[in-house]
Write an enzyme that holds these catalytic residues in place. Structure first.
Site, PDB file in Angstrom:
ATOM      1  CB  SER A   8       7.274 103.884 -17.944  1.00  0.00           C
ATOM      2  OG  SER A   8       7.034 103.468 -19.122  1.00  0.00           O
ATOM      3  CG  HIS A  33       4.361 101.015 -16.398  1.00  0.00           C
ATOM      4  ND1 HIS A  33       2.917 100.447 -15.896  1.00  0.00           N
ATOM      5  CD2 HIS A  33       4.141 101.548 -17.451  1.00  0.00           C
ATOM      6  CE1 HIS A  33       2.066 100.897 -16.816  1.00  0.00           C
ATOM      7  NE2 HIS A  33       2.565 101.573 -17.678  1.00  0.00           N
ATOM      8  CG  ASP A  35       3.991 101.926 -21.042  1.00  0.00           C
ATOM      9  OD1 ASP A  35       2.939 101.773 -20.633  1.00  0.00           O
ATOM     10  OD2 ASP A  35       4.774 102.436 -20.604  1.00  0.00           O
ATOM     11  CG  MET A  37       2.354 101.811 -26.915  1.00  0.00           C
ATOM     12  SD  MET A  37       2.890 103.535 -27.090  1.00  0.00           S
ATOM     13  CE  MET A  37       3.169 103.878 -25.410  1.00  0.00           C
ATOM     14  CG  HIS A  66      -0.394 100.428 -19.646  1.00  0.00           C
ATOM     15  ND1 HIS A  66      -0.308 101.602 -19.977  1.00  0.00           N
ATOM     16  CD2 HIS A  66      -1.675 100.494 -20.303  1.00  0.00           C
ATOM     17  CE1 HIS A  66      -0.909 102.365 -20.288  1.00  0.00           C
ATOM     18  NE2 HIS A  66      -1.904 101.613 -20.421  1.00  0.00           N
ATOM     19  CG  MET A  68      -1.594 101.819 -23.877  1.00  0.00           C
ATOM     20  SD  MET A  68      -0.254 102.839 -23.725  1.00  0.00           S
ATOM     21  CE  MET A  68       0.868 101.805 -23.110  1.00  0.00           C
ATOM     22  CG  MET A 137      -4.256 105.983 -19.475  1.00  0.00           C
ATOM     23  SD  MET A 137      -2.883 105.240 -19.097  1.00  0.00           S
ATOM     24  CE  MET A 137      -1.792 106.686 -19.668  1.00  0.00           C
ATOM     25  CG  PHE A 143       3.528 109.724 -28.106  1.00  0.00           C
ATOM     26  CD1 PHE A 143       4.410 109.331 -28.743  1.00  0.00           C
ATOM     27  CD2 PHE A 143       2.290 109.970 -28.217  1.00  0.00           C
ATOM     28  CE1 PHE A 143       3.863 109.088 -30.036  1.00  0.00           C
ATOM     29  CE2 PHE A 143       1.872 109.960 -29.382  1.00  0.00           C
ATOM     30  CZ  PHE A 143       2.740 109.399 -30.274  1.00  0.00           C
ATOM     31  N   GLY A 144       5.504 108.844 -23.932  1.00  0.00           N
ATOM     32  CA  GLY A 144       6.088 109.187 -22.527  1.00  0.00           C
ATOM     33  C   GLY A 144       6.427 110.605 -22.630  1.00  0.00           C
ATOM     34  N   GLY A 145       6.385 111.434 -21.684  1.00  0.00           N
ATOM     35  CA  GLY A 145       7.025 112.901 -21.469  1.00  0.00           C
ATOM     36  C   GLY A 145       5.691 113.797 -21.754  1.00  0.00           C
ATOM     37  CG  ASP A 175       0.824 105.340 -17.025  1.00  0.00           C
ATOM     38  OD1 ASP A 175       1.876 105.885 -17.299  1.00  0.00           O
ATOM     39  OD2 ASP A 175       0.752 104.134 -17.990  1.00  0.00           O
ATOM     40  N   GLY A 177       2.942 111.761 -16.858  1.00  0.00           N
ATOM     41  CA  GLY A 177       3.425 113.137 -16.469  1.00  0.00           C
ATOM     42  C   GLY A 177       3.330 112.987 -14.646  1.00  0.00           C
TER      43      GLY A 177
END
Ligand code: DX5
Ligand code: ZN
Length: 217
Positions: A8, A33, A35, A37, A66, A68, A137, A143-145, A175, A177
Protein backbone atom coordinates in the site's frame (compact mmCIF):
# COMPACT_ATOMS: atom_id res chain seq x y z
CA UNK A 1 -1.20 -21.18 -2.68
CA UNK A 2 1.30 -18.38 -3.24
CA UNK A 3 -0.51 -15.09 -2.51
CA UNK A 4 -0.43 -11.97 -4.64
CA UNK A 5 1.24 -9.13 -2.72
CA UNK A 6 -0.07 -5.56 -2.99
CA UNK A 7 2.03 -3.04 -1.04
CA UNK A 8 0.00 0.00 0.00
CA UNK A 9 1.51 3.28 -1.19
CA UNK A 10 -0.23 5.07 1.69
CA UNK A 11 2.79 4.07 3.79
CA UNK A 12 5.35 5.08 1.14
CA UNK A 13 7.45 8.24 1.39
CA UNK A 14 5.30 10.78 -0.52
CA UNK A 15 8.35 12.99 -0.98
CA UNK A 16 10.10 10.15 -2.77
CA UNK A 17 7.19 8.41 -4.44
CA UNK A 18 9.04 7.74 -7.69
CA UNK A 19 11.92 6.12 -5.80
CA UNK A 20 9.52 3.91 -3.81
CA UNK A 21 7.58 2.90 -6.94
CA UNK A 22 10.83 1.94 -8.66
CA UNK A 23 11.70 -0.22 -5.66
CA UNK A 24 8.30 -1.92 -6.02
CA UNK A 25 8.89 -2.40 -9.77
CA UNK A 26 12.06 -4.32 -8.94
CA UNK A 27 10.45 -6.29 -6.11
CA UNK A 28 8.38 -9.47 -6.16
CA UNK A 29 5.12 -7.61 -5.51
CA UNK A 30 2.20 -8.17 -7.89
CA UNK A 31 -0.01 -5.08 -7.60
CA UNK A 32 0.40 -1.56 -6.23
CA UNK A 33 -2.38 -0.81 -3.76
CA UNK A 34 -3.53 2.81 -3.98
CA UNK A 35 -5.78 4.17 -1.21
CA UNK A 36 -8.07 7.09 -2.06
CA UNK A 37 -9.77 8.79 0.93
CA UNK A 38 -12.19 11.72 0.86
CA UNK A 39 -12.40 12.83 4.50
CA UNK A 40 -16.09 11.87 4.56
CA UNK A 41 -16.42 8.13 4.10
CA UNK A 42 -13.29 7.85 6.26
CA UNK A 43 -11.86 10.55 8.55
CA UNK A 44 -8.62 10.87 6.60
CA UNK A 45 -7.81 12.51 3.22
CA UNK A 46 -5.10 10.95 1.04
CA UNK A 47 -4.82 11.83 -2.67
CA UNK A 48 -6.79 11.62 -5.89
CA UNK A 49 -6.51 11.31 -9.66
CA UNK A 50 -3.68 13.84 -10.28
CA UNK A 51 -1.32 11.91 -8.02
CA UNK A 52 -2.44 8.55 -9.41
CA UNK A 53 -1.57 9.77 -12.92
CA UNK A 54 2.01 10.28 -11.76
CA UNK A 55 2.07 6.92 -9.98
CA UNK A 56 0.90 5.31 -13.24
CA UNK A 57 3.74 6.93 -15.22
CA UNK A 58 6.33 5.08 -13.14
CA UNK A 59 4.53 1.87 -12.13
CA UNK A 60 5.12 -1.29 -14.11
CA UNK A 61 2.54 -3.34 -12.20
CA UNK A 62 -1.26 -3.07 -12.10
CA UNK A 63 -2.73 -0.32 -9.92
CA UNK A 64 -5.24 -1.70 -7.42
CA UNK A 65 -7.21 1.42 -6.52
CA UNK A 66 -9.22 1.21 -3.28
CA UNK A 67 -11.81 3.98 -3.13
CA UNK A 68 -12.72 5.04 0.41
CA UNK A 69 -15.05 7.77 -0.83
CA UNK A 70 -18.80 8.38 -0.69
CA UNK A 71 -20.79 7.59 -3.82
CA UNK A 72 -17.77 6.32 -5.80
CA UNK A 73 -19.88 5.72 -8.92
CA UNK A 74 -19.41 9.42 -9.72
CA UNK A 75 -15.72 8.89 -10.42
CA UNK A 76 -15.40 5.53 -12.20
CA UNK A 77 -14.29 7.01 -15.54
CA UNK A 78 -11.95 9.51 -13.89
CA UNK A 79 -10.06 6.74 -12.13
CA UNK A 80 -9.89 4.75 -15.35
CA UNK A 81 -8.33 7.78 -17.04
CA UNK A 82 -5.94 8.26 -14.13
CA UNK A 83 -4.63 4.72 -14.67
CA UNK A 84 -6.53 2.33 -12.40
CA UNK A 85 -6.45 -1.31 -13.51
CA UNK A 86 -8.51 -2.69 -10.65
CA UNK A 87 -11.11 -0.49 -8.94
CA UNK A 88 -12.73 -1.49 -5.66
CA UNK A 89 -15.62 0.34 -4.02
CA UNK A 90 -17.12 0.00 -0.56
CA UNK A 91 -20.45 -1.75 -0.14
CA UNK A 92 -21.24 0.86 2.53
CA UNK A 93 -20.63 3.78 0.13
CA UNK A 94 -22.83 2.72 -2.82
CA UNK A 95 -26.59 2.89 -3.05
CA UNK A 96 -26.59 1.27 -6.50
CA UNK A 97 -23.72 -1.16 -6.18
CA UNK A 98 -24.82 -3.40 -9.06
CA UNK A 99 -24.76 -0.38 -11.39
CA UNK A 100 -21.35 0.76 -10.18
CA UNK A 101 -19.79 -2.69 -10.69
CA UNK A 102 -21.09 -2.80 -14.24
CA UNK A 103 -19.79 0.72 -14.88
CA UNK A 104 -16.33 -0.38 -13.72
CA UNK A 105 -16.36 -3.30 -16.17
CA UNK A 106 -17.77 -1.15 -18.98
CA UNK A 107 -14.87 1.26 -18.43
CA UNK A 108 -12.47 -1.64 -19.03
CA UNK A 109 -11.25 -2.27 -15.48
CA UNK A 110 -11.44 -5.19 -13.13
CA UNK A 111 -13.78 -4.41 -10.28
CA UNK A 112 -14.80 -5.47 -6.84
CA UNK A 113 -16.44 -4.70 -3.55
CA UNK A 114 -14.86 -3.83 -0.19
CA UNK A 115 -16.47 -4.72 3.15
CA UNK A 116 -15.81 -2.86 6.39
CA UNK A 117 -15.13 -5.04 9.45
CA UNK A 118 -18.73 -4.53 10.63
CA UNK A 119 -20.34 -5.60 7.34
CA UNK A 120 -21.14 -9.32 7.07
CA UNK A 121 -20.10 -11.42 4.08
CA UNK A 122 -23.74 -12.38 3.39
CA UNK A 123 -24.29 -8.85 1.99
CA UNK A 124 -22.40 -10.00 -1.10
CA UNK A 125 -24.84 -12.81 -1.97
CA UNK A 126 -26.24 -10.90 -4.98
CA UNK A 127 -23.12 -9.10 -6.19
CA UNK A 128 -20.24 -11.54 -5.83
CA UNK A 129 -20.95 -12.91 -9.31
CA UNK A 130 -19.99 -9.48 -10.70
CA UNK A 131 -16.74 -9.19 -8.73
CA UNK A 132 -13.22 -9.97 -9.93
CA UNK A 133 -12.08 -9.40 -6.36
CA UNK A 134 -13.62 -8.91 -2.93
CA UNK A 135 -11.57 -6.91 -0.44
CA UNK A 136 -12.15 -7.61 3.24
CA UNK A 137 -11.03 -4.79 5.54
CA UNK A 138 -9.17 -6.23 8.52
CA UNK A 139 -9.03 -2.79 10.19
CA UNK A 140 -11.51 0.09 10.17
CA UNK A 141 -10.44 1.96 7.04
CA UNK A 142 -8.76 5.36 7.11
CA UNK A 143 -5.24 4.87 8.39
CA UNK A 144 -2.22 2.66 7.94
CA UNK A 145 -0.50 0.94 10.85
CA UNK A 146 -3.58 -0.31 12.74
CA UNK A 147 -4.03 -3.61 14.55
CA UNK A 148 -5.38 -6.59 12.60
CA UNK A 149 -8.93 -7.66 13.57
CA UNK A 150 -8.96 -11.41 14.29
CA UNK A 151 -12.56 -11.96 13.11
CA UNK A 152 -11.20 -11.50 9.58
CA UNK A 153 -10.25 -15.19 9.48
CA UNK A 154 -13.93 -16.15 9.91
CA UNK A 155 -14.93 -13.74 7.16
CA UNK A 156 -12.31 -15.13 4.78
CA UNK A 157 -13.73 -18.63 5.38
CA UNK A 158 -17.30 -17.45 4.79
CA UNK A 159 -16.26 -15.60 1.65
CA UNK A 160 -14.39 -18.67 0.38
CA UNK A 161 -17.64 -20.67 0.71
CA UNK A 162 -19.68 -17.95 -1.01
CA UNK A 163 -17.18 -17.69 -3.89
CA UNK A 164 -17.06 -21.47 -4.28
CA UNK A 165 -20.84 -21.44 -4.69
CA UNK A 166 -21.26 -18.36 -6.86
CA UNK A 167 -17.97 -17.22 -8.43
CA UNK A 168 -14.92 -19.46 -7.95
CA UNK A 169 -12.73 -17.06 -10.00
CA UNK A 170 -13.23 -14.17 -7.60
CA UNK A 171 -10.06 -13.26 -5.68
CA UNK A 172 -10.14 -12.75 -1.91
CA UNK A 173 -8.06 -9.77 -0.79
CA UNK A 174 -7.33 -8.68 2.79
CA UNK A 175 -6.32 -5.14 3.79
CA UNK A 176 -5.17 -3.76 7.13
CA UNK A 177 -2.63 -4.86 9.72
CA UNK A 178 -1.29 -7.68 7.55
CA UNK A 179 2.17 -8.77 8.70
CA UNK A 180 4.60 -11.67 8.51
CA UNK A 181 2.95 -13.32 11.56
CA UNK A 182 -0.67 -13.35 10.36
CA UNK A 183 0.01 -13.85 6.63
CA UNK A 184 0.41 -17.67 6.82
CA UNK A 185 -2.95 -18.18 8.60
CA UNK A 186 -4.65 -15.76 6.20
CA UNK A 187 -3.39 -17.66 3.17
CA UNK A 188 -4.23 -21.02 4.74
CA UNK A 189 -7.76 -19.74 5.40
CA UNK A 190 -8.23 -18.70 1.77
CA UNK A 191 -6.87 -15.17 1.27
CA UNK A 192 -5.28 -14.77 -2.16
CA UNK A 193 -4.19 -11.12 -2.21
CA UNK A 194 -2.42 -9.53 0.76
CA UNK A 195 -2.25 -5.74 1.07
CA UNK A 196 0.57 -4.51 3.31
CA UNK A 197 1.48 -0.91 4.10
CA UNK A 198 3.50 -0.48 7.26
CA UNK A 199 4.83 -4.04 7.24
CA UNK A 200 6.55 -3.29 3.92
CA UNK A 201 7.48 0.38 4.11
CA UNK A 202 8.50 0.59 7.77
CA UNK A 203 10.77 -2.43 7.46
CA UNK A 204 14.53 -2.09 7.08
CA UNK A 205 14.48 -3.77 3.68
CA UNK A 206 11.06 -3.39 1.99
CA UNK A 207 11.92 -5.54 -1.05
CA UNK A 208 13.06 -8.36 1.24
CA UNK A 209 9.87 -8.06 3.30
CA UNK A 210 7.81 -8.31 0.11
CA UNK A 211 9.75 -11.46 -0.83
CA UNK A 212 9.03 -12.94 2.61
CA UNK A 213 5.30 -12.16 2.29
CA UNK A 214 5.33 -13.66 -1.21
CA UNK A 215 6.93 -16.85 0.17
CA UNK A 216 3.96 -17.35 2.51
CA UNK A 217 2.37 -20.76 2.00
C1 DX5 B 1 -6.46 1.52 5.38
C2 DX5 B 1 -6.01 1.31 3.96
C3 DX5 B 1 -4.93 0.30 3.88
C4 DX5 B 1 -3.67 0.70 4.59
C5 DX5 B 1 -3.02 -0.56 5.06
O1 DX5 B 1 -7.63 2.24 5.41
O2 DX5 B 1 -7.08 0.84 3.16
O3 DX5 B 1 -4.65 -0.08 2.54
O4 DX5 B 1 -2.79 1.44 3.80
O5 DX5 B 1 -1.94 -0.22 5.86
P1 DX5 B 1 -1.35 -1.25 6.92
O6 DX5 B 1 -0.89 -2.47 6.16
O7 DX5 B 1 -0.21 -0.49 7.53
O8 DX5 B 1 -2.43 -1.59 7.91
ZN1 ZN C 1 -6.57 -0.10 1.16
Amino acid sequence: MTPLIAPSLLSADFGNLQRDIEMLNQSECDWLHVDVMDGLFVPNISFGQPVIKHIKKHARKPLDVHLMINDPGRYVNDFKEAGADILTVHYEACIHLDRVLHAIHDAGMKGGVVLNPSSPVCLLEDVVQFCDVVLLMSVNPGFGGQKFIENTYNKVRQLRDLCNRKNPQCLIEVDGGVNLENAPKLVETGAQVLVAGNTVFKSVNPAETIAKLKATV
